[in-house]
Design a protein around this motif. Structure first.
Motif, PDB file in Angstrom:
ATOM      1  N   CYS A  68     -13.992  -0.119  11.183  1.00 36.99           N
ATOM      2  CA  CYS A  68     -12.789  -0.730  11.723  1.00 36.99           C
ATOM      3  C   CYS A  68     -11.426  -0.045  11.430  1.00 36.99           C
ATOM      4  O   CYS A  68     -10.545   0.346  12.140  1.00 36.99           O
ATOM      5  CB  CYS A  68     -12.865  -2.262  11.281  1.00 36.99           C
ATOM      6  SG  CYS A  68     -14.160  -3.068  11.564  1.00 36.99           S
ATOM      7  N   PHE A  69     -11.416   0.383  10.109  1.00 38.16           N
ATOM      8  CA  PHE A  69     -10.268   1.151   9.652  1.00 38.16           C
ATOM      9  C   PHE A  69     -10.163   2.440  10.294  1.00 38.16           C
ATOM     10  O   PHE A  69      -9.003   2.840  10.483  1.00 38.16           O
ATOM     11  CB  PHE A  69     -10.381   1.121   8.144  1.00 38.16           C
ATOM     12  CG  PHE A  69      -9.170   1.794   7.357  1.00 38.16           C
ATOM     13  CD1 PHE A  69      -7.920   1.012   7.359  1.00 38.16           C
ATOM     14  CD2 PHE A  69      -9.245   3.230   6.991  1.00 38.16           C
ATOM     15  CE1 PHE A  69      -6.741   1.586   6.851  1.00 38.16           C
ATOM     16  CE2 PHE A  69      -8.094   3.561   6.308  1.00 38.16           C
ATOM     17  CZ  PHE A  69      -6.820   2.890   6.111  1.00 38.16           C
ATOM     18  N   ALA A  70     -11.363   3.034  10.444  1.00 37.35           N
ATOM     19  CA  ALA A  70     -11.336   4.364  11.122  1.00 37.35           C
ATOM     20  C   ALA A  70     -11.246   4.195  12.603  1.00 37.35           C
ATOM     21  O   ALA A  70     -10.843   5.266  13.000  1.00 37.35           O
ATOM     22  CB  ALA A  70     -12.756   5.246  10.932  1.00 37.35           C
ATOM     23  N   GLY A  71     -11.191   3.035  13.064  1.00 42.69           N
ATOM     24  CA  GLY A  71     -10.830   3.031  14.609  1.00 42.69           C
ATOM     25  C   GLY A  71     -12.036   3.574  15.429  1.00 42.69           C
ATOM     26  O   GLY A  71     -11.994   3.683  16.382  1.00 42.69           O
ATOM     27  N   ASP A  72     -13.288   3.415  14.803  1.00 37.56           N
ATOM     28  CA  ASP A  72     -14.552   3.821  15.438  1.00 37.56           C
ATOM     29  C   ASP A  72     -14.701   2.901  16.913  1.00 37.56           C
ATOM     30  O   ASP A  72     -14.347   1.572  16.846  1.00 37.56           O
ATOM     31  CB  ASP A  72     -15.662   3.465  14.454  1.00 37.56           C
ATOM     32  CG  ASP A  72     -15.661   4.812  13.507  1.00 37.56           C
ATOM     33  OD1 ASP A  72     -14.943   5.620  13.670  1.00 37.56           O
ATOM     34  OD2 ASP A  72     -16.823   4.398  12.860  1.00 37.56           O
ATOM     35  N   ALA A  73     -15.234   3.450  18.184  1.00 37.75           N
ATOM     36  CA  ALA A  73     -15.674   2.748  19.044  1.00 37.75           C
ATOM     37  C   ALA A  73     -16.350   1.783  18.870  1.00 37.75           C
ATOM     38  O   ALA A  73     -17.273   1.477  18.236  1.00 37.75           O
ATOM     39  CB  ALA A  73     -16.199   3.503  20.186  1.00 37.75           C
ATOM     40  N   GLY A  74     -16.133   0.209  19.504  1.00 42.42           N
ATOM     41  CA  GLY A  74     -16.836  -0.749  19.368  1.00 42.42           C
ATOM     42  C   GLY A  74     -16.671  -1.628  18.117  1.00 42.42           C
ATOM     43  O   GLY A  74     -17.202  -2.767  17.925  1.00 42.42           O
ATOM     44  N   PHE A  75     -15.606  -1.216  17.312  1.00 44.38           N
ATOM     45  CA  PHE A  75     -15.268  -1.932  16.213  1.00 44.38           C
ATOM     46  C   PHE A  75     -13.806  -2.616  16.282  1.00 44.38           C
ATOM     47  O   PHE A  75     -12.995  -1.970  16.811  1.00 44.38           O
ATOM     48  CB  PHE A  75     -15.411  -1.336  14.853  1.00 44.38           C
ATOM     49  CG  PHE A  75     -16.859  -0.968  14.471  1.00 44.38           C
ATOM     50  CD1 PHE A  75     -17.406  -1.747  13.639  1.00 44.38           C
ATOM     51  CD2 PHE A  75     -17.516   0.245  15.027  1.00 44.38           C
ATOM     52  CE1 PHE A  75     -18.917  -1.712  13.479  1.00 44.38           C
ATOM     53  CE2 PHE A  75     -18.697   0.326  14.811  1.00 44.38           C
ATOM     54  CZ  PHE A  75     -19.515  -0.610  13.874  1.00 44.38           C
ATOM     55  N   THR A  76     -13.581  -3.893  15.907  1.00 44.61           N
ATOM     56  CA  THR A  76     -12.193  -4.416  16.073  1.00 44.61           C
ATOM     57  C   THR A  76     -11.455  -3.615  15.130  1.00 44.61           C
ATOM     58  O   THR A  76     -11.775  -3.455  14.009  1.00 44.61           O
ATOM     59  CB  THR A  76     -12.164  -5.861  15.949  1.00 44.61           C
ATOM     60  OG1 THR A  76     -13.025  -6.421  16.710  1.00 44.61           O
ATOM     61  CG2 THR A  76     -10.472  -6.283  15.813  1.00 44.61           C
ATOM     62  N   PRO A  77     -10.008  -2.929  15.318  1.00 40.29           N
ATOM     63  CA  PRO A  77      -9.220  -2.462  14.393  1.00 40.29           C
ATOM     64  C   PRO A  77      -8.983  -3.323  13.248  1.00 40.29           C
ATOM     65  O   PRO A  77      -8.674  -4.317  13.472  1.00 40.29           O
ATOM     66  CB  PRO A  77      -8.229  -1.700  15.233  1.00 40.29           C
ATOM     67  CG  PRO A  77      -8.610  -1.954  16.461  1.00 40.29           C
ATOM     68  CD  PRO A  77      -9.781  -2.835  16.858  1.00 40.29           C
ATOM     69  N   ASN A  97      -4.766   8.624  -0.403  1.00 45.70           N
ATOM     70  CA  ASN A  97      -5.155   7.474  -1.657  1.00 45.70           C
ATOM     71  C   ASN A  97      -5.201   6.156  -0.788  1.00 45.70           C
ATOM     72  O   ASN A  97      -6.238   5.427  -0.827  1.00 45.70           O
ATOM     73  CB  ASN A  97      -4.720   7.393  -2.911  1.00 45.70           C
ATOM     74  CG  ASN A  97      -4.656   8.461  -3.766  1.00 45.70           C
ATOM     75  OD1 ASN A  97      -5.509   9.157  -3.645  1.00 45.70           O
ATOM     76  ND2 ASN A  97      -3.749   8.566  -4.763  1.00 45.70           N
ATOM     77  N   SER A  98      -4.329   5.903  -0.045  1.00 46.52           N
ATOM     78  CA  SER A  98      -4.274   4.613   0.717  1.00 46.52           C
ATOM     79  C   SER A  98      -5.376   4.827   1.952  1.00 46.52           C
ATOM     80  O   SER A  98      -6.157   3.659   2.328  1.00 46.52           O
ATOM     81  CB  SER A  98      -2.891   4.556   1.583  1.00 46.52           C
ATOM     82  OG  SER A  98      -1.856   4.416   0.669  1.00 46.52           O
ATOM     83  N   LEU A  99      -5.804   5.942   2.514  1.00 41.00           N
ATOM     84  CA  LEU A  99      -6.695   6.057   3.456  1.00 41.00           C
ATOM     85  C   LEU A  99      -8.077   5.817   2.741  1.00 41.00           C
ATOM     86  O   LEU A  99      -8.886   4.938   3.471  1.00 41.00           O
ATOM     87  CB  LEU A  99      -6.784   7.383   4.015  1.00 41.00           C
ATOM     88  CG  LEU A  99      -5.359   7.626   4.953  1.00 41.00           C
ATOM     89  CD1 LEU A  99      -5.611   8.828   5.679  1.00 41.00           C
ATOM     90  CD2 LEU A  99      -5.325   6.745   6.373  1.00 41.00           C
ATOM     91  N   VAL A 137       0.853  -1.119  -0.039  1.00 44.78           N
ATOM     92  CA  VAL A 137       0.118  -0.021   0.113  1.00 44.78           C
ATOM     93  C   VAL A 137       0.951   1.284   0.032  1.00 44.78           C
ATOM     94  O   VAL A 137       1.947   1.280   0.641  1.00 44.78           O
ATOM     95  CB  VAL A 137      -0.991   0.000   1.194  1.00 44.78           C
ATOM     96  CG1 VAL A 137      -1.639   1.204   1.327  1.00 44.78           C
ATOM     97  CG2 VAL A 137      -1.883  -1.245   1.220  1.00 44.78           C
ATOM     98  N   ALA A 138       0.591   2.212  -0.815  1.00 46.25           N
ATOM     99  CA  ALA A 138       1.608   3.300  -1.107  1.00 46.25           C
ATOM    100  C   ALA A 138       1.309   4.139   0.226  1.00 46.25           C
ATOM    101  O   ALA A 138       0.280   4.400   1.100  1.00 46.25           O
ATOM    102  CB  ALA A 138       1.051   3.946  -2.260  1.00 46.25           C
TER     103      ALA A 138
END
Length: 111
Positions: free
Chosen positions: A96-105, A83-85, A75-76
């Motif tokens: 999960c990617f955003a790190g929201d509460a209640g979600f496994t990263p 762009n990677s984000l 991933v660049a």
């Protein structure tokens, strides 16, 4: 993707990757985590129908006509970080990617 390399040849043979296959390739989650995701687990017999069970993501896991070589999912970084984000938010579990509460990263796999 380098023209003529294992990735190029496999993508030509298969016609490309599905969104589910892209998530499997780029995610740092294990296959069990991806299959058991509460928001829609992945169905591995349709994603990697030729998986040999060695826990290495290989082109041949996708199609037996593809090379038995590990998939190097890079991933660049740097100037391509934005762009990677965006890519991560679209292909991986966005919460999960955003790190929201209640979600496994969930992040990108490392090569």
């Amino acid at each position: 993707v380098a023209h003529g390399g294992a990735a190029s040849r496999c993508l030509e043979l298969t016609g490309g990757l599905t969104l589910a296959q892209m998530r499997w390739v780029f995610s740092n989650w294990t296959a069990a985590m991806l299959a058991g995701d509460r928001d829609g687990g992945l169905h591995f017999p349709s994603i990697a129908p030729y998986d040999d069970g060695d826990h290495v993501k290989e082109w041949s896991d996708l199609d037996r006509r593809c090379a038995d070589e590990p998939i190097a999912a890079a991933v660049a970084a740097g100037s391509q970080a934005e762009n990677s984000l965006e890519f991560g938010a679209k292909v991986l579990c966005s919460e999960c990617f955003a790190g929201d509460a209640g979600f496994t990263p969930e992040g990108f796999a490392t090569c």
